[in-house]
Design a protein around this motif. Structure first.
Motif, mmCIF file in Angstrom:
data_model
loop_
_atom_site.group_PDB
_atom_site.id
_atom_site.type_symbol
_atom_site.label_atom_id
_atom_site.label_comp_id
_atom_site.label_asym_id
_atom_site.label_seq_id
_atom_site.Cartn_x
_atom_site.Cartn_y
_atom_site.Cartn_z
ATOM 1 N N VAL A 195 40.594 16.032 20.260
ATOM 2 C CA VAL A 195 41.647 15.441 19.421
ATOM 3 C C VAL A 195 41.451 15.919 17.981
ATOM 4 O O VAL A 195 40.419 15.639 17.363
ATOM 5 C CB VAL A 195 41.610 13.897 19.465
ATOM 6 N N GLY A 196 42.444 16.648 17.477
ATOM 7 C CA GLY A 196 42.406 17.123 16.093
ATOM 8 C C GLY A 196 43.223 16.206 15.201
ATOM 9 O O GLY A 196 43.566 15.069 15.570
ATOM 10 N N GLU A 197 43.560 16.750 14.033
ATOM 11 C CA GLU A 197 44.177 15.931 12.985
ATOM 12 C C GLU A 197 45.721 15.966 13.088
ATOM 13 O O GLU A 197 46.343 15.006 13.495
ATOM 14 C CB GLU A 197 43.702 16.528 11.663
ATOM 15 N N ALA A 198 46.287 17.092 12.730
ATOM 16 C CA ALA A 198 47.746 17.263 12.741
ATOM 17 C C ALA A 198 48.026 18.756 12.673
ATOM 18 O O ALA A 198 47.189 19.517 12.192
ATOM 19 C CB ALA A 198 48.370 16.573 11.525
ATOM 20 N N PRO A 199 49.204 19.181 13.142
ATOM 21 C CA PRO A 199 49.519 20.603 13.011
ATOM 22 C C PRO A 199 49.589 21.010 11.544
ATOM 23 O O PRO A 199 50.004 20.221 10.690
ATOM 24 C CB PRO A 199 50.891 20.741 13.682
ATOM 25 N N GLY A 200 49.182 22.229 11.273
ATOM 26 C CA GLY A 200 49.325 22.797 9.941
ATOM 27 C C GLY A 200 50.429 23.850 9.961
ATOM 28 O O GLY A 200 51.236 23.901 10.901
ATOM 29 N N TYR A 201 50.446 24.691 8.948
ATOM 30 C CA TYR A 201 51.493 25.710 8.815
ATOM 31 C C TYR A 201 51.576 26.599 10.058
ATOM 32 O O TYR A 201 52.650 26.807 10.620
ATOM 33 C CB TYR A 201 51.206 26.544 7.569
ATOM 34 N N ASP A 202 50.425 27.138 10.493
ATOM 35 C CA ASP A 202 50.427 28.066 11.642
ATOM 36 C C ASP A 202 50.851 27.368 12.924
ATOM 37 O O ASP A 202 51.588 27.921 13.744
ATOM 38 C CB ASP A 202 49.030 28.669 11.847
ATOM 39 N N GLU A 203 50.355 26.150 13.106
ATOM 40 C CA GLU A 203 50.648 25.407 14.335
ATOM 41 C C GLU A 203 52.139 25.065 14.406
ATOM 42 O O GLU A 203 52.758 25.151 15.464
ATOM 43 C CB GLU A 203 49.804 24.130 14.392
ATOM 44 N N GLU A 204 52.705 24.689 13.256
ATOM 45 C CA GLU A 204 54.128 24.366 13.237
ATOM 46 C C GLU A 204 54.955 25.610 13.552
ATOM 47 O O GLU A 204 55.921 25.574 14.315
ATOM 48 C CB GLU A 204 54.518 23.799 11.873
ATOM 49 N N TYR B 79 32.244 17.358 13.455
ATOM 50 C CA TYR B 79 32.963 17.916 12.299
ATOM 51 C C TYR B 79 34.179 18.726 12.762
ATOM 52 O O TYR B 79 34.156 19.381 13.801
ATOM 53 C CB TYR B 79 32.035 18.801 11.469
ATOM 54 N N HIS B 80 35.203 18.704 11.930
ATOM 55 C CA HIS B 80 36.410 19.486 12.192
ATOM 56 C C HIS B 80 36.074 20.970 12.002
ATOM 57 O O HIS B 80 35.283 21.317 11.109
ATOM 58 C CB HIS B 80 37.500 19.050 11.202
ATOM 59 N N PRO B 81 36.655 21.874 12.817
ATOM 60 C CA PRO B 81 36.386 23.302 12.618
ATOM 61 C C PRO B 81 36.680 23.770 11.184
ATOM 62 O O PRO B 81 36.003 24.665 10.673
ATOM 63 C CB PRO B 81 37.315 23.989 13.619
ATOM 64 N N LYS C 160 43.325 29.557 11.564
ATOM 65 C CA LYS C 160 41.893 29.872 11.354
ATOM 66 C C LYS C 160 40.982 28.815 11.988
ATOM 67 O O LYS C 160 39.967 29.144 12.591
ATOM 68 C CB LYS C 160 41.609 29.960 9.856
ATOM 69 N N ALA C 161 41.363 27.540 11.845
ATOM 70 C CA ALA C 161 40.552 26.469 12.456
ATOM 71 C C ALA C 161 40.542 26.635 13.977
ATOM 72 O O ALA C 161 39.530 26.378 14.642
ATOM 73 C CB ALA C 161 41.090 25.104 12.070
ATOM 74 N N GLY C 162 41.671 27.087 14.513
ATOM 75 C CA GLY C 162 41.760 27.309 15.958
ATOM 76 C C GLY C 162 40.830 28.425 16.415
ATOM 77 O O GLY C 162 40.206 28.341 17.476
ATOM 78 N N THR D 189 44.777 18.130 21.762
ATOM 79 C CA THR D 189 45.882 17.371 21.189
ATOM 80 C C THR D 189 45.584 17.059 19.724
ATOM 81 O O THR D 189 44.489 17.351 19.232
ATOM 82 C CB THR D 189 46.134 16.074 22.000
ATOM 83 N N ASN D 190 46.547 16.514 19.028
ATOM 84 C CA ASN D 190 46.362 16.072 17.647
ATOM 85 C C ASN D 190 46.719 14.602 17.537
ATOM 86 O O ASN D 190 47.635 14.120 18.217
ATOM 87 C CB ASN D 190 47.264 16.874 16.694
ATOM 88 N N ILE D 191 46.023 13.889 16.660
ATOM 89 C CA ILE D 191 46.280 12.453 16.480
ATOM 90 C C ILE D 191 47.663 12.239 15.864
ATOM 91 O O ILE D 191 48.272 11.194 16.026
ATOM 92 C CB ILE D 191 45.152 11.812 15.630
ATOM 93 N N GLU E 191 51.999 25.217 18.596
ATOM 94 C CA GLU E 191 50.816 24.939 19.430
ATOM 95 C C GLU E 191 49.663 24.505 18.531
ATOM 96 O O GLU E 191 49.452 25.099 17.465
ATOM 97 C CB GLU E 191 50.440 26.214 20.202
ATOM 98 N N PRO E 192 48.890 23.492 18.957
ATOM 99 C CA PRO E 192 47.768 23.045 18.129
ATOM 100 C C PRO E 192 46.671 24.099 18.026
ATOM 101 O O PRO E 192 46.477 24.895 18.960
ATOM 102 C CB PRO E 192 47.201 21.825 18.874
ATOM 103 N N PHE E 193 46.013 24.108 16.898
ATOM 104 C CA PHE E 193 44.824 24.940 16.684
ATOM 105 C C PHE E 193 45.057 26.419 17.021
ATOM 106 O O PHE E 193 44.396 26.983 17.894
ATOM 107 C CB PHE E 193 43.632 24.386 17.489
ATOM 108 N N VAL E 194 46.009 27.020 16.337
ATOM 109 C CA VAL E 194 46.231 28.459 16.519
ATOM 110 C C VAL E 194 45.964 29.245 15.234
ATOM 111 O O VAL E 194 46.074 30.460 15.219
ATOM 112 C CB VAL E 194 47.664 28.775 17.025
HETATM 113 N N1 URA Z 1 43.868 21.273 12.387
HETATM 114 C C1 URA Z 1 44.075 20.271 13.261
HETATM 115 O O1 URA Z 1 43.451 19.226 13.158
HETATM 116 N N2 URA Z 1 44.956 20.448 14.219
HETATM 117 C C2 URA Z 1 45.614 21.574 14.386
HETATM 118 O O2 URA Z 1 46.389 21.657 15.320
HETATM 119 C C3 URA Z 1 45.368 22.608 13.482
HETATM 120 C C4 URA Z 1 44.499 22.450 12.486
#
Ligand code: URA
Length: 263
Positions: free
Chosen positions: A98-107, A220-222, A116-118, A138-140, A111-114
């Motif tokens: 479970v991650g945080e929320a989509p960012g620019y790339d994910e939006e 920790y978050h990536p 740099k963090a992905g 998934t993201n929270i 798709e989640p985590f695609v």
């Molecule tokens: N960080 C997150 O927590 N979720 C994502 O999908 C991308 C970056």
């Protein structure tokens, strides 16, 4: 115009997705519900049978994906962007991240985590002997938090209200998938799922329980690792992942076990 009936229907759906299947009601409420049922149009019937006939994780996740697109609790806030970014991965996975929320790339890519963090996350998974396709990510919060007209590529963490609005979806996903364990990536996901306010360093290193049965680990978050490529941060995440591998009964080689011992 949003009617009382719309609000009641949405609240009941949210409760149902949280696993509540009965509610005490008094005679006045029963009378109102009977009147609504008597006057309901045939259009509402398929929606009811649709939910009750869902039996496989595929069906449940597909239903949640469709519901999430116009998730009214999130839309109502007006602080989240339009595009919903749902989860990705195997609906039969034993591990859910479970991650945080989509960012620019994910939006952009839906798709989640695609970003740099992905990529960092994929590296961690590879070190565990896993691929993204074998787990469920998934993201929270399912929408990228908004930052005004000139947001560009900037991202921000979701607020507690934004997380609360999406939480019923995440809990319903977990009930559909029934994983062996969950990993919260970062404090935002941990606070959303487990409540409380502790730092990652105070929450990691132990198993927590969600709804009295589901083991949850916090690490920790990536993105934190990208900002903080220190040996101690990398070692902490790896220790958490070794604990997850043990919980899942995954094979752990001597090399994996001793990865940070000699450093
Ligand atoms: N960080 C997150 O927590 N979720 C994502 O999908 C991308 C970056």
């Amino acid at each position: 115009m949003v009617t009382l009936r719309d609000i009641a229907r949405e609240s009941l759906r949210n409760l149902q997705e949280q696993g509540v299947d009965s509610l005490p009601i008094d005679d006045a409420a029963r009378g109102i519900l009977d009147a609504w049922r008597a006057s309901s149009s045939p259009v509402s019937a398929p929606a009811r049978s649709e939910t009750s006939e869902l039996s496989t994780p595929e069906q449940k996740i597909d239903y949640l994906r469709r519901r999430a697109v116009n998730w009214s609790a999130a839309r109502r806030l007006g602080s989240l962007r339009e595009k919903m970014v749902f989860s990705v991965g195997d609906v039969h996975a034993r591990l859910v991240l479970v991650g945080e929320a989509p960012g620019y790339d994910e939006e952009r890519l839906g798709e989640p985590f695609v970003g740099k963090a992905g990529q960092k996350l994929n590296e961690i998974l590879r070190a565990m002997g896993l691929r993204r396709e074998q787990i469920y990510i998934t993201n929270i919060c399912k929408f990228r938090p908004a930052m005004g007209a000139n947001q560009g590529t900037a991202n921000r963490p979701p607020t507690p209200e934004e997380i609360a609005a999406c939480l019923p979806l995440v809990l319903a996903e977990l009930r559909a998938i029934r994983p062996a364990c969950v990993v919260c990536l970062g404090a935002t996901a941990a606070h959303g799922l487990l409540g409380g306010e502790g730092s990652v360093s105070s929450l990691r290193g132990a198993w927590h329980q969600l709804e009295d049965h589901l083991p949850v680990r916090v690490t920790y978050h990536p993105s934190y690792l990208l900002r903080n490529e220190t040996l101690s941060a990398r070692r902490a995440v790896w220790e958490d992942m070794l604990a997850v591998m043990e919980k899942l009964g995954l094979p752990i080689s001597d090399k994996q076990r001793g990865y940070f011992l000699s450093r």
